[in-house]
Design an enzyme around this catalytic site. Sequence first.
Site, PDB file in Angstrom:
ATOM      1  N   GLU A   1     -19.328   7.267  11.395  1.00 18.93           N
ATOM      2  CA  GLU A   1     -19.627   7.232   9.964  1.00 18.93           C
ATOM      3  C   GLU A   1     -19.422   5.828   9.401  1.00 18.93           C
ATOM      4  OE1 GLU A   1     -20.634   8.788   6.141  1.00 18.93           O
ATOM      5  OE2 GLU A   1     -20.864   9.598   8.183  1.00 18.93           O
TER       6      GLU A   1
ATOM      7  N   HIS B   1      -7.694  -2.426  -4.261  1.00 22.30           N
ATOM      8  CA  HIS B   1      -6.744  -2.887  -3.247  1.00 22.30           C
ATOM      9  C   HIS B   1      -5.689  -1.812  -3.017  1.00 22.30           C
ATOM     10  CE1 HIS B   1      -4.063  -5.265  -0.866  1.00 22.30           C
ATOM     11  NE2 HIS B   1      -3.143  -5.367  -1.818  1.00 22.30           N
TER      12      HIS B   1
ATOM     13  N   HIS C   1      -2.589  -0.227   0.000  1.00 19.13           N
ATOM     14  CA  HIS C   1      -1.763  -0.458   1.178  1.00 19.13           C
ATOM     15  C   HIS C   1      -1.930   0.728   2.134  1.00 19.13           C
ATOM     16  CE1 HIS C   1       0.998  -3.128  -1.556  1.00 19.13           C
ATOM     17  NE2 HIS C   1      -0.186  -3.658  -1.317  1.00 19.13           N
TER      18      HIS C   1
ATOM     19  N   GLU D   1      -2.367  -9.620  -8.580  1.00 23.31           N
ATOM     20  CA  GLU D   1      -3.493  -9.921  -7.703  1.00 23.31           C
ATOM     21  C   GLU D   1      -4.792 -10.141  -8.485  1.00 23.31           C
ATOM     22  OE1 GLU D   1      -2.968 -10.472  -4.741  1.00 23.31           O
ATOM     23  OE2 GLU D   1      -1.272  -9.293  -4.021  1.00 23.31           O
TER      24      GLU D   1
ATOM     25  N   HIS E   1      -0.836  -6.329   5.456  1.00 22.21           N
ATOM     26  CA  HIS E   1      -0.666  -6.128   4.010  1.00 22.21           C
ATOM     27  C   HIS E   1      -1.470  -4.957   3.472  1.00 22.21           C
ATOM     28  CE1 HIS E   1      -0.025  -7.917  -0.189  1.00 22.21           C
ATOM     29  NE2 HIS E   1      -0.795  -6.851  -0.367  1.00 22.21           N
TER      30      HIS E   1
END
Length: 339
Positions: free
Chosen positions: A227, A197, A199, A173, A268
């Site tokens: 928040e 990144h 999941h 990525e 994703h």
Amino acid sequence: MDNQTSQNNPQNNSQNNSQNNSQNSQGSQPSGAQSFFDDAARLFDKGISKARTVVSETSIEQRSFVKAFVRTCHDGWLQGWHESNGGNLSYRMKAEDVSACRSFFNETPGAWVPMGIQADSLRGEFFLVTGAGRHFRNIPLDPSENIGIVEINPAGDAWRLVWGLPNGAPTSEFPSHFMIHAVRKAVTAGENRVVYHAHTPNLISLTLLEELDSRDLTVTLWKSMTECMFMIPGGVGMVEWMVPGSQDIALATSKAMEEHTAVVWAQHGVFATGSSLDVAFGLMHTLEKAAGIYLTARAANGGAQIDFAVTDDDLRAMAERLGIPIRVEYLGWFRSNAD
């Protein structure tokens, strides 16, 4: 008799005293061999101390920014966000970081690898990044095997490894990371340095329940846990499902990052950014927690959409009172209420 003799013979007294002093001196001082070993032990201890100081000050793995990077990876693993080799993290290094590590770079850097994308603002930059196919849970055990430093070429369109990841490569990525870094560097005047990144299961689940756009998702998170208004006053971006690692998803994500600090990839995961590792991790953590609260409340409601106790007017009042620059145009409309 002995006392009298001793008193009457000063020469004998002097000899006796000399012998006694010699014996006492021998008893209080170590032998030549003992002195040698004591000196050797002191030098050894001093050498060990010096070596530890050198390692702690110059080893790449012992640099504070690398330790923080490794800790962030471990924290994400503990949260359950990084199954197998899932997820990735990158940090745009400061000039002082590069200077401190340069002497430990590979004598022969790796070959330049074209990315198919280009960014003038990232020419010559260095990134600390997780490796392709590497597992987050293994990073603390052997950092140099699982993370690496890449250099960007003068043209801003290729990378090469200069440390770590033997026979490996940065995350698949990395093109998305690269474009996000370029955009966030521009819109924050260089302040942003981290792209993360993960999941995250709750946020992914939200994208499976409904086809949400940026406004839907933002208002859901704001009202589930207020928040989030502090964390994402400008909202959270949404990118529809695309092939991970492709140029298309890299460009779509970087476009969304022009207005948002976090972007959700449908079905994703999530990209979160920040000026530091703590900021990026805190953003990811907060959004994922809010999504979990929403899903729990909805499950308790039999799966039906819930009526939020926090109203649009409440959010407006909170933003005004606390000086939060929220996107007020997101209020007053919510897709699930209109259906």
